[in-house]
Design an enzyme around this catalytic site. Structure first.
Site, PDB file in Angstrom:
ATOM      1  N   HIS A   1       0.819  -1.207   0.000  1.00 58.99           N
ATOM      2  CA  HIS A   1       0.000   0.000   0.000  1.00 58.99           C
ATOM      3  C   HIS A   1       0.854   1.259   0.000  1.00 58.99           C
ATOM      4  O   HIS A   1       0.660   2.178  -0.802  1.00 58.99           O
ATOM      5  CB  HIS A   1      -0.923  -0.011   1.219  1.00 58.99           C
ATOM      6  CG  HIS A   1      -1.740   1.239   1.364  1.00 58.99           C
ATOM      7  ND1 HIS A   1      -1.345   2.295   2.153  1.00 58.99           N
ATOM      8  CD2 HIS A   1      -2.897   1.614   0.793  1.00 58.99           C
ATOM      9  CE1 HIS A   1      -2.237   3.262   2.068  1.00 58.99           C
ATOM     10  NE2 HIS A   1      -3.207   2.868   1.249  1.00 58.99           N
TER      11      HIS A   1
ATOM     12  N   CYS B   1      -5.258  -1.135 -15.332  1.00 54.18           N
ATOM     13  CA  CYS B   1      -5.078  -0.095 -14.320  1.00 54.18           C
ATOM     14  C   CYS B   1      -4.368  -0.617 -13.085  1.00 54.18           C
ATOM     15  O   CYS B   1      -4.339   0.046 -12.062  1.00 54.18           O
ATOM     16  CB  CYS B   1      -6.417   0.529 -13.953  1.00 54.18           C
ATOM     17  SG  CYS B   1      -7.577  -0.644 -13.236  1.00 54.18           S
TER      18      CYS B   1
END
Lengths: 890, 890
Positions: free
Chosen positions: B455, B839
């Site tokens: 992340h 993406c």
């Protein structure tokens, strides 16, 4: 599209479902078999007529009206009665009948042909004025509502008015006069709403009713139903026009239901119920007590003999036990319905065996009549089918059978209770590997979370312990040891009973029945053995079992397992004497410390394997090396965090130790353990663990008198280099122990990740066998965490028809199935002698077994209690696809 | 296999790598280009000879010895020197050279040809007795060790003895006499160990040395290296025999390195270093300070001019900047090595632009010389390349650039510090969506867990914030707000600096350099723009950006993004003013209560979308509806459990509230949230959430002057019916808002689950576009939880060569790539105009971009700061595959 819009029943057959709809095709088939006199006559207006009608903006296709008129004429000739007749009038039903059943969605008109004259004729024929007038007013009501859209409320209001006039409460209290008055009111209502008189002409009634059925296909309700159930809008519905017969025309009339054999035991005598002078609904409504079909022999001996002959004929025609409905109208027997009888497992095996003995069916045909899924019922106690009880919650029926006892909330309590001889049901929100000891001790397992493939379900099913999961109405509080459901609170020690066959939970003491205690069951068991024997002769798929303990292994062998397809070694570390050792290993900071801890586990593992090898007597035993992430052996993190917080506040003596444990648990815990450090990833990070396990397997093998066939399975392989490294490890230990690959043991892998399927050809270079782990393959291919989704969105998905069944129950063919076929194919391309099995839960599911047969697998492996199911399902797959060219050969 | 075992350098070329090995092919190519006089001459014994030697149990193949003798004769003729000559002897090196480099694994013998006579010749020629005798003793040592296996320790002991005799400390203190004594000792050692005299015959030396190199191929070290690096054992190694040249033969000799252009700035002037009267190792060792190459012009003008010409020739031949090594021996220039120069981003773009201007390369060739991955360096500040600092830890270089400031441990603290104008580095074990506010405020991000695709890495890279992850030496304690590393403790407010380009962490105040502040950078920027413009002309793939905020969107447009390929709407709910509203929505027990809470979020969402539409000025904007599981908006469960435990003990006033929060969090938490209730599953369970979002999108679109192109994306679709239902929902809201599908907006789906790829044809019926979510597709196809595995087993897997790069960095072609190609193919089969994008993080990775080009996708979408990388990588893919028949067309 043909030019023929109307078919008499005698022209059709069961193969004409698309054209005649389901109902039309069925009644035509029965007419064909029994002759035109045995089935109330009639004709079907085709689905194509409906489609043409819709396309032409609600206009009947050319020629249809004439064909209907001709068919009606033939019907009147055949029956010798005429629509609208004032003596014994012909009445007809006009019913929809689509290709797929759409219950309640399309319109129906009964008693068509009633008018001011024929009502008198019906009264005369039935010697029942009230019945005739009640039929007339019902027809007016139904016709007005269906064909002219008059609001049902208006009719109900009229009925209420008449009841108020007459000072009566119930519809049934209305006498003939009152009904006549109602008929007048209904006719006035019709006029008022349509500006037309109610059509006395039955031909006109028929035309309007047929249009109404066609129109109902495009009604909002039907469209919505089709959308939800994904039925194409352009199929259309057929319309069936059929003579109505009356079982209430006096003493030589009656109605009943009859089975071609005993529907409970399968014994070869017809059974059933009938009622003289009654219509069909009277038999099933329970208003009058029906009489046993055998008594019909005295009352109407001819009709009885005819019925017995017909049952035999139908059984022979359909090659299966039949469940029929019939009406006798003035001595004339009419068959209204026949279908293959639903039956419990004992009747199923009994019929299958007897049908072959009687020469009715070939063995393979007989095998096809058995619903494999149900067979477990022959092995477990069940709720007494006649018992009444209050259902307090309903969950997922996760493992069949009934269980009852005191509520306990922990595995520990279950074990203690069992030691004291008390019957208990283990109740938890969900279960994990730590609870497995309690599964053995409990009579049943009940969880509020999970689903059909959750941990509790898998383990319970494997042990034959009844289990209900996902009973989400239950709020289970482990801390307070209580269950709240609605207003009720159930505490530890309170009585509970669960029905793992249908998911029901009750607080009532429901009697359980053990089928084997039934003296009649001896015959059933013999039949069962016979049928299983046939299945073994026919099937191509091998059947193994998933078993982690010698007890499970022995049970499975009794039930016919031909080996162990999956032994999960981690379950062996969950035992109370081992978990501390396992934990010590995990907490070790160095390889040497881990090795030391593992050295203590080695002799215990060796014993485990000796037990399994002993139980399997030389049959193959597939042993999966440690698979789960290590934190499964550590405490639950939130609980531990709370515990440490308390210890901090209270400055406990063991605070340091607890904090170390918390730190390790936090470090090892993962966001998504399913996708984390597990399987062969552990073997690569900590080879000493796998080394210990392989030593234990090899040493156990050497200790056996009869050489076992260990198949060492490496879990969670993604890359060929993983299996290459792990194979090297196994062979190295094998060399140390003096055993040889192929000869003394084989090495293979679990195929349970999508990537592995794509590179199965490369993986096969290092694998003697593949075993498809379809549980994990389903989790990854679909992105469905089994424990999380079964109780959350899977039920909603089934409701919304996004899926038909849980993908953990029956293999998802387009996704997971594709992967299995691909891996089987490219794996065998690379290594033609590659052995292929499947050890996910799907190995015990009949639909999935059929798929695995087609995919060319060598065997399925399932829970011990599902072995008989798998044997029969494998045979059925072989029968269904006997003439297919195997995909694997293609 | 050919019959020719030996090739002169002048016979080979760079295309003969398999036969001549890497080194042999390279030196042959250089000989071909520059002529036989410019490169020290020699010959190569082929890999095939080695293979034949191994197969024949260490026997040289027939004819090889003769061919070697002939080649040696040619070499002696060519050089005019002879092996063993007592005047100016020929010396040769004997080096291994495998097809793939195996550094340090295979043997080498230098100075071969030394004996009692030629040592005198070398002394005479170099006018350096000590050098000659030192060379002799080194040869004896190397030859004895390599070709006869004499333990290196024995030689070292002899050296130690002589030093003790002479009373000196260092090898360099040994004078010529001492070296002569050492030569005697070494010869005695040789005799003692081999029972043979040291061979004075150089032919014999050569034969033994060649055998020794062959033998080293099958040595244990080399075998282990090949096993680990998976180099086939049967490739064999070539042997290169090459004239040795000496740059230390006096004032007309010397050695140096030279680049064909400035290797730092890319300016079109050669650069480099040289040292007169020195060997190559002296130039790089730093013992003497080398002189700038320009100074060579005065000292040896001829050699200098020749070198300049050669640099030009080599640049033209190889079509790229060259990095060379050379030696001048008595005025004669020899080129020893040339290779494409490694260069920083500024030199790369400068060279590419200039090479085209100069007519050296075509635009497409020039584009191929740029390493796209490096281009981000042009956009961020970096550690001063000349700075010295102490590295206290090294992690994964997750986002390039240098950052420094005070340590803070929470997003809140970062935001507060930024408000006060302080520079901070946010330090956490790992990060989650709650920390994103702190990313904007911090100069850099440092985590001890995670990896290149965690992340923290994803978000930082997207924002252009330098980031180091997985710095596992750091023990970060959030409670005490300190970092422990070794003996050191670093607290809040202490200074720290991180280098996101190489993963280093330091406590030193390293100067940062901003390339744009360099006045020379203007030229670089112009070149950069030019190169990017060429890339845009060439590429077929579109380049979009992943952006959730108007600021990101604007930045990306500046860098050339042609639309937004992914806006993650959940990031919008993480803002401080929104999270309580989101939480209230989640805690609501009923649909109505949820709707009420959502109504408050609607205007805020609308503003979000207005900002994005405004920033993108009519370019397409793909908006993904809510994707993450709802518990991401609730507190961390173990923390909350501890908090509640404390509140229970202290009987806090907010205990009830906390317990409700705990209960909800427990209920919503999932074992494997990645595979749980998220994506469109949320949309189906709670349609009101998606309805609110779609309203917000539609209303924002209506509020724009310039009509935007919203592309509404449904995440995590598995089944066609999911997208069907969600499309219906979107279109329904569209109708309510008066907007029309296709015309005003489109609806598509994220393809991110393996199953979706298999049924992509069915899904495409309801989707205007697919966007591949390759992050999640990697997680599911490989069973890799990104946050869990990057720091745990991925590094071990790379070390063990199971994988080459993290599959989250570069797409895993056999698995994930297969799925992408399949879905692209069957999706387009079903809907030829289907728009296809990607993406996932792979959208910014050059290798993956090449793959997506080949897979026929329409565009890639990446973080704003990677847009230039993607533009160049897409152009390179188009160039490489210009002549391929597209797989998509096939």
């Amino acid at each position: 599209m043909s030019d023929k819009w109307v078919y008499d029943f005698s022209e059709g057959s069961k193969d004409m479902r698309e054209l005649l709809g389901g109902k039309g095709a069925n009644v035509a088939e029965m007419t064909r078999v029994l002759g035109a006199d045995r089935v109330p006559a009639g004709f079907t207006i085709t689905t194509e007529a409906c489609v043409a009608y819709m396309k032409a903006d609600q206009t009947e296709p050319e020629g249809m009206a004439d064909e209907v008129a001709e068919a009606l004429e033939r019907l009147q000739e055949h029956t010798g009665k005429r629509l609208g007749d004032d003596d014994d009038p012909l009445l007809v039903s006009v019913r929809s009948g689509a290709r797929e059943s759409m219950p309640g969605m399309l319109d129906t008109v009964l008693n068509l042909g009633m008018n001011d004259r024929s009502v008198e004729g019906l009264a005369k024929a039935t010697e029942n004025d009230r019945f005739a007038w009640d039929s007339y007013r019902r027809f007016l009501q139904m016709f007005g509502n269906v064909s002219r859209g008059i609001d049902g409320e208006a009719f109900e209001q009229a009925i209420a008015d008449v009841k108020a006039d007459r000072g009566v409460e119930e519809d049934t209290d209305l006498d003939t006069d009152a009904l006549k008055a109602l008929v007048d009111r209904f006719k006035a209502l019709y006029k008022e709403h349509t500006d037309e008189e109610f059509p006395q002409d039955p031909q006109e009634q028929l035309r309007l009713a047929i249009r109404a059925v066609f129109d109902s296909w495009t009604g909002d309700r039907a469209k919505e139903y089709r959308r939800i159930n994904r039925i194409p809008d352009d199929w259309g519905t057929a319309v069936n026009v059929q003579q109505m017969v009356f079982g209430n025309k006096g003493d030589t009339s009656g109605s009943g239901v009859a089975f071609s054999r005993d529907e409970v035991t399968g014994a070869p005598e017809p059974s059933g119920d009938f009622l003289p002078n009654a219509q069909g609904e009277d038999v099933v409504s329970g208003a009058r007590t029906p009489r046993d079909i055998a008594e019909m022999k005295e009352w109407l001996p001819d009709a009885y003999e005819q019925l017995m002959d017909i049952l035999k004929t139908l059984e022979q025609h359909y090659g299966d036990m039949q469940d029929t409905e019939f009406t006798v109208e003035e001595g004339q027997l009419y068959m209204l319905q026949t279908r293959d009888a639903k039956r419990p497992a004992q009747a199923a095996v009994r019929f299958a065996r007897d049908a072959v003995d009687e020469g009715l069916l070939e063995r393979e045909q007989a095998l096809m009549t058995v619903d494999a899924e149900m067979l477990t019922a022959l092995l477990v106690k069940t709720f007494d089918p006649g018992a009444n009880y209050e259902v307090i919650a309903t969950g997922v029926p996760a493992a069949p059978g009934g269980a009852k006892g005191e509520v306990v909330f922990t595995a520990r309590d279950a074990i203690d209770a069992a030691a004291e001889g008390r019957d208990v049901v283990l109740v938890r929100p969900d279960t994990n590997a730590n609870d497995v000891g309690g599964f053995h001790a409990a009579k049943g397992i009940l969880t509020s979370l999970g689903g059909k493939a959750s941990h509790a379900a898998l383990v319970a099913r494997g042990m034959g312990v009844p289990c209900v999961t996902a009973a989400s109405e239950l709020k289970i509080n482990l801390e307070d040891k209580c269950i709240r459901v609605g207003e009720r609170t159930i505490g530890e020690g309170d009585f509970i009973a669960i029905n793992g066959t249908n998911g029901e939970v009750t607080l009532d003491d429901v009697p359980l029945v053990d089928p084997t205690e039934d003296p009649a069951f001896d015959e059933i068991l013999k039949a069962f053995e016979t049928v299983l024997g046939w299945a073994d002769d026919v099937r191509r798929l091998g059947v193994r079992t998933n078993a982690d303990t010698p007890a499970d292994a022995r049970k499975a062998r009794e039930l016919g397992a031909e080996g162990i397809g999956l032994c999960r070694t981690e379950h062996m570390f969950m035992a109370e004497d081992r978990q501390p050792k396992m934990r010590r290993m995990i907490m070790s900071g160095t390889r040497d410390a881990r090795k030391e801890a593992l050295a203590e586990l080695l002799p215990l593992q060796q014993e485990d394997f000796e037990g399994l090898f002993e139980a399997m007597k030389g049959l193959p035993v597939t042993i999966r090396l440690l698979d789960p992430p290590l934190h499964e052996f550590l405490p639950n993190l939130p609980d531990l965090a709370a515990h440490v917080e308390r210890a901090r506040i209270e400055v406990s003596a063991d605070l340091d130790e607890l904090e170390t444990l918390l730190e390790t648990t936090e470090r090892i815990s993962e966001e998504n353990p399913m996708l984390g450090t597990r399987g062969c990833r552990l073997g690569i990070l900590y080879p000493e663990i796998y080394e210990m396990q392989v030593h234990a397997i090899m040493r156990a093998a050497k200790a056996m008198d009869e050489p076992p066939h260990p198949e060492i399975m490496i879990p969670l392989v993604d890359y060929e280099h993983e299996i290459e490294l792990m194979r090297e490890l196994v062979v190295r230990i094998g060399d140390e122990e003096g055993l040889h690959e192929i000869e003394d043991y084989t090495v293979g892998t679990m195929i349970e990740l999508p990537r592995a399927c794509f590179v199965a050809d490369r993986i096969a270079k290092f694998a003697d066998f593949f075993s498809f782990g379809t549980n994990d393959l389903t989790q990854t291919a679909l992105g469905f965490s089994r424990d999380d989704v079964e109780s959350k969105f899977v039920p909603v998905y089934m409701e919304r028809k996004i899926i038909e069944r849980s993908p953990f129950e029956t293999i998802d063919k387009p996704g997971v199935g594709w992967l299995v076929r691909l891996a089987a194919w490219v794996g065998r391309e690379s290594r033609p002698d590659l052995k292929l099995g499947i050890c996910g839960e799907h190995g015990g599911d009949p639909d999935s077994i059929e798929f695995f047969h087609m995919a060319g697998l060598d065997y399925v492996s399932c829970s011990p209690f599902r072995v008989p199911i798998a044997r029969v399902a494998a045979a059925q797959a072989a029968i269904i696809h006997a003439n297919d060219r195997s995909w694997a050969d293609a």
